[in-house]
Design a protein around this motif. Structure first.
Motif, mmCIF file in Angstrom:
data_model
loop_
_atom_site.group_PDB
_atom_site.id
_atom_site.type_symbol
_atom_site.label_atom_id
_atom_site.label_comp_id
_atom_site.label_asym_id
_atom_site.label_seq_id
_atom_site.Cartn_x
_atom_site.Cartn_y
_atom_site.Cartn_z
ATOM 1 N N LEU A 283 124.925 -2.105 -19.324
ATOM 2 C CA LEU A 283 124.329 -1.030 -20.465
ATOM 3 C C LEU A 283 124.667 -1.600 -21.734
ATOM 4 O O LEU A 283 125.356 -2.277 -21.910
ATOM 5 C CB LEU A 283 124.999 0.425 -20.122
ATOM 6 N N PRO A 284 123.720 -1.060 -22.628
ATOM 7 C CA PRO A 284 123.656 -1.441 -24.058
ATOM 8 C C PRO A 284 124.706 -0.544 -24.567
ATOM 9 O O PRO A 284 124.327 -0.105 -25.871
ATOM 10 C CB PRO A 284 122.212 -1.387 -24.351
ATOM 11 N N LEU A 285 125.986 -0.794 -24.036
ATOM 12 C CA LEU A 285 127.036 0.487 -24.659
ATOM 13 C C LEU A 285 128.117 -0.455 -25.122
ATOM 14 O O LEU A 285 128.655 -1.476 -24.449
ATOM 15 C CB LEU A 285 127.403 1.344 -23.675
ATOM 16 N N GLU A 286 128.900 0.107 -26.427
ATOM 17 C CA GLU A 286 130.142 -0.231 -26.402
ATOM 18 C C GLU A 286 131.154 1.085 -26.644
ATOM 19 O O GLU A 286 130.687 2.146 -27.415
ATOM 20 C CB GLU A 286 130.191 -0.999 -27.739
ATOM 21 N N SER A 287 132.269 1.157 -25.930
ATOM 22 C CA SER A 287 132.976 2.369 -25.792
ATOM 23 C C SER A 287 134.258 2.222 -27.033
ATOM 24 O O SER A 287 134.989 1.102 -26.960
ATOM 25 C CB SER A 287 133.749 2.590 -24.587
ATOM 26 N N PRO B 94 123.107 0.941 -29.401
ATOM 27 C CA PRO B 94 122.952 0.296 -30.654
ATOM 28 C C PRO B 94 122.065 0.871 -31.698
ATOM 29 O O PRO B 94 121.935 0.680 -32.961
ATOM 30 C CB PRO B 94 121.993 -1.112 -30.181
ATOM 31 N N PHE C 298 115.354 -0.706 -24.671
ATOM 32 C CA PHE C 298 116.190 -1.626 -25.480
ATOM 33 C C PHE C 298 115.628 -3.209 -25.006
ATOM 34 O O PHE C 298 115.718 -4.028 -25.509
ATOM 35 C CB PHE C 298 117.556 -1.767 -24.792
ATOM 36 N N VAL C 299 114.531 -3.006 -23.955
ATOM 37 C CA VAL C 299 113.640 -4.250 -23.700
ATOM 38 C C VAL C 299 112.255 -4.064 -24.446
ATOM 39 O O VAL C 299 111.804 -5.104 -25.067
ATOM 40 C CB VAL C 299 113.347 -4.275 -22.056
ATOM 41 N N LEU D 59 113.088 1.420 -30.216
ATOM 42 C CA LEU D 59 114.475 2.230 -30.333
ATOM 43 C C LEU D 59 114.231 3.612 -30.986
ATOM 44 O O LEU D 59 113.198 3.800 -31.874
ATOM 45 C CB LEU D 59 115.299 1.354 -31.066
ATOM 46 N N ASP E 265 111.079 -10.559 -23.027
ATOM 47 C CA ASP E 265 111.661 -9.239 -23.509
ATOM 48 C C ASP E 265 113.007 -8.847 -22.953
ATOM 49 O O ASP E 265 113.941 -8.523 -23.356
ATOM 50 C CB ASP E 265 110.632 -8.190 -23.455
ATOM 51 N N ASP E 266 112.989 -9.246 -21.500
ATOM 52 C CA ASP E 266 114.149 -8.918 -20.506
ATOM 53 C C ASP E 266 115.510 -9.969 -21.534
ATOM 54 O O ASP E 266 116.592 -9.188 -21.398
ATOM 55 C CB ASP E 266 114.021 -9.223 -19.323
ATOM 56 N N TRP F 7 115.728 -11.158 -24.178
ATOM 57 C CA TRP F 7 115.993 -10.823 -25.465
ATOM 58 C C TRP F 7 116.950 -9.354 -25.557
ATOM 59 O O TRP F 7 117.763 -9.286 -26.122
ATOM 60 C CB TRP F 7 114.829 -10.442 -26.441
ATOM 61 N N ALA F 8 116.541 -8.668 -24.741
ATOM 62 C CA ALA F 8 117.449 -7.299 -24.575
ATOM 63 C C ALA F 8 118.749 -7.518 -24.062
ATOM 64 O O ALA F 8 119.891 -7.339 -24.555
ATOM 65 C CB ALA F 8 116.725 -6.384 -23.506
ATOM 66 N N GLU F 9 118.840 -8.749 -23.247
ATOM 67 C CA GLU F 9 120.021 -8.974 -22.785
ATOM 68 C C GLU F 9 121.130 -9.587 -23.593
ATOM 69 O O GLU F 9 122.014 -9.156 -23.782
ATOM 70 C CB GLU F 9 119.928 -9.866 -21.443
ATOM 71 N N PHE G 225 121.420 -6.672 -26.814
ATOM 72 C CA PHE G 225 121.889 -5.271 -26.623
ATOM 73 C C PHE G 225 122.779 -5.254 -25.437
ATOM 74 O O PHE G 225 123.829 -4.332 -25.680
ATOM 75 C CB PHE G 225 120.686 -4.303 -26.498
ATOM 76 N N MET G 226 122.702 -5.871 -24.382
ATOM 77 C CA MET G 226 123.442 -5.598 -23.122
ATOM 78 C C MET G 226 124.969 -6.191 -23.400
ATOM 79 O O MET G 226 125.167 -7.075 -23.808
ATOM 80 C CB MET G 226 122.880 -5.924 -21.934
ATOM 81 N N ARG G 227 125.838 -5.329 -22.977
ATOM 82 C CA ARG G 227 127.477 -5.698 -23.255
ATOM 83 C C ARG G 227 128.342 -5.382 -22.233
ATOM 84 O O ARG G 227 127.920 -4.290 -21.424
ATOM 85 C CB ARG G 227 127.806 -5.156 -24.448
ATOM 86 N N ASN H 188 131.188 -4.511 -21.949
ATOM 87 C CA ASN H 188 132.083 -3.252 -22.383
ATOM 88 C C ASN H 188 133.106 -3.203 -21.425
ATOM 89 O O ASN H 188 133.219 -2.153 -20.930
ATOM 90 C CB ASN H 188 131.071 -2.149 -22.511
#
Lengths: 417, 91
Positions: free
Chosen positions: A253-257, A345, A401-402, A406, B36-37, B39-41, B44-46, B48
């Motif tokens: 996921l595009p998250l940071e905790s 983000p 996010f793709v 946003l 696009d996938d 780029w997203a990776e 943005f994707m982390r 975490n």
């Protein structure tokens, strides 16, 4: 059938020393199979279960909570409720929630102590003034109440603010949303739990999810500390731990905790009857019904699940509080704590289907999820029941996010990001 | 709050530093070829991670140099600090 809470039931139970109150919810063991399972027994998760049962007639469902209900961020936030967000999608989402808040105590037969005392956002520099005026206009175009206040009007609305032009960041004005306010956070979790339980929802505490069982791209059930539970639909509302659950399903996921801190002072007589937020100096404060000042600090910039933040963050917030409210200079702080918030983000939430069939996520609320609790539950329930988002949460899909579409609320909305 | 052992300056308070997020995310070599996938990776994707995380920090109120850190995100304990470009000392 639950007994209704009323002045009469209060009186009746007072006669028996309050020893005969009915349990607000059961404490069931998990069944072997449910039609849907919600992971996370915070406000959002319990609200989701409540609306799944109430509006979508899904009664064979469970909420799994690894600790106790409302013991996470639901019980750790500063209870502020507002809907004055900049973008159309956000205004739609948060105002939907605010409208439900307005009738929530009646609906749940549970006093959530929703108090529309207003939320004021201060401007301290010319850019703040421009941004906040723009936001006021955007809000009004979206049917969200908002007014611009001059420095004198700010002073009149909240007399204890130091509006001297000689402080480092003078108050140049502010916005006010009068319908905004606060609510009792625990009561929200308990009210939804009681309501959901009455409709047959199993609320299972001390039950941690350990794994998600899949058959190809479809979910089959959950491995938990209370054994395997079969289900076709899983709604994850795990806040700071969303990435941990996503990882069990092989998703990223595009998250940071990050840790977010808050503190309360010793209780004093009524001194501030509204909520004041300041983005530029990062200080926000309100007063609880017990009389404590409730102060929100900022997030730390590193990932952590420790529920502890840095001291310098608290110190910075208190510096700002003291400059704006010199009257608080000799107050003592009573308690300070941290919660783990999952930040996207674009500082907007995710209420979405995922590439895995039957797996849904409601996360990324970051530093401001409490205000959205009823709306988030309602829209997430809709998404799970129909396997399609409601039009109000369509923009908050995971795919943004793709696609790049946003909902950038960073700083645009107010403090608290 | 914790103490960080900057590889250039030694032990300093964490408030002197700024966290820069997950480490070892490689910038795409052919950005124009990315879907696009992808780029997203990248953007943005982390991970975490709850547990041992590899991350970047900068000594922003000190030498202003970037470096890497291995930290347990469950209790904020730092297991190793190493310079940019070096291999992580812990797997």
């Amino acid at each position: 059938m639950k007994n209704k809470y009323s002045i009469f039931s209060l009186f009746k139970n007072a006669l028996t020393d309050h020893e005969n109150w009915q349990r607000a919810w059961r404490d069931p063991e998990p069944k072997k199979e449910y039609d849907a399972i919600i992971v996370g027994g915070g406000g959002h998760g319990l609200a989701t279960a409540y609306y799944l049962a109430k509006k979508h007639n899904l009664r064979n469902i469970a909420v799994l909570e690894k600790g106790w209900i409302g013991g996470g961020n639901t019980g750790r936030n500063t209870t502020i409720i507002r809907s004055n967000y900049l973008w159309d999608a956000s205004a739609g989402l948060y105002d939907h929630a605010l409208k439900i808040w307005e009738g929530l105590s009646q609906e749940l037969n549970y006093n959530v102590m929703f108090s529309q005392r207003g939320v004021m956002n201060l401007a301290h520099n010319l850019q703040d003034v421009r941004d906040l005026k723009r936001r006021t206009h955007a809000n009004r175009l979206n049917g969200v109440d908002a007014v611009w206040l001059s420095t004198e009007e700010v002073k009149k609305f909240c007399p204890i603010i130091n509006t001297s032009p000689n402080i480092r960041y003078p108050v140049l004005g502010g916005t006010l949303q009068k319908r905004a306010g606060t609510a009792r956070h625990d009561a929200v979790a308990w009210g939804y739990a009681r309501g959901a339980d009455e409709m047959g929802v199993d609320i299972i505490q001390n039950c941690e999810v350990k794994g998600i069982k899949r058959n190809g791209d479809t979910v089959e059930g959950l491995e938990t500390t209370k054994g395997f539970i079969k289900t076709k639909k899983i709604g994850v509302v795990a806040a700071g731990h969303s990435s941990v659950i996503a990882n069990m399903a092989g998703l990223k996921l595009p998250l940071e905790s990050k840790p977010l801190q808050a503190l309360v002072s010793e209780p004093v007589k009524p001194i501030i009857d509204t909520v004041v937020m300041s983005n530029a100096v990062h200080a926000y404060v309100s007063q609880s019904d017990k009389g404590e000042l409730v102060i929100g600090a900022g997030t730390d910039d590193y990932v952590s699940y420790s529920q502890k933040g840095s001291h310098d963050i608290v110190e910075g917030t208190l510096h700002a509080i003291l400059e704006l409210y010199p009257i608080f200079s000799r107050m003592r702080m009573l308690r300070q704590w941290g919660g783990i918030v999952d930040i996207c983000p674009d500082a907007s939430p995710i209420i979405s289907k995922t590439p895995i069939k039957g797996l849904y996520f409601n996360c990324g609320w970051g530093t401001g999820g409490f205000k959205a609790t009823p709306g988030s539950g309602d829209l997430f329930a809709h998404t799970i029941a129909n396997d399609e988002p409601h039009k109000l949460n369509a923009a908050f899909n995971i795919n943004r996010f793709v696609s790049g579409d946003l909902v950038d609320e960073h700083g645009a909305a107010a403090v608290a990001h | 709050m914790f103490i960080i052992n900057c590889p250039y300056c030694g032990e300093r308070e964490q408030s002197e530093f700024k966290a820069g997020g997950e480490a070892h995310i490689e910038r795409p070599k052919q950005p124009t070829e990315l879907s696009d996938d992808q780029w997203a990776e990248y953007l943005f994707m982390r991970k975490n991670i709850k547990g041992i995380q590899f991350e970047r920090w900068v000594h922003v109120h000190g030498c202003r140099k970037w470096f890497n850190m291995v930290r347990d995100t469950t209790n904020d304990q730092i297991h190793a600090v190493y310079k940019m470009g070096e291999k992580p000392p812990i797997k």
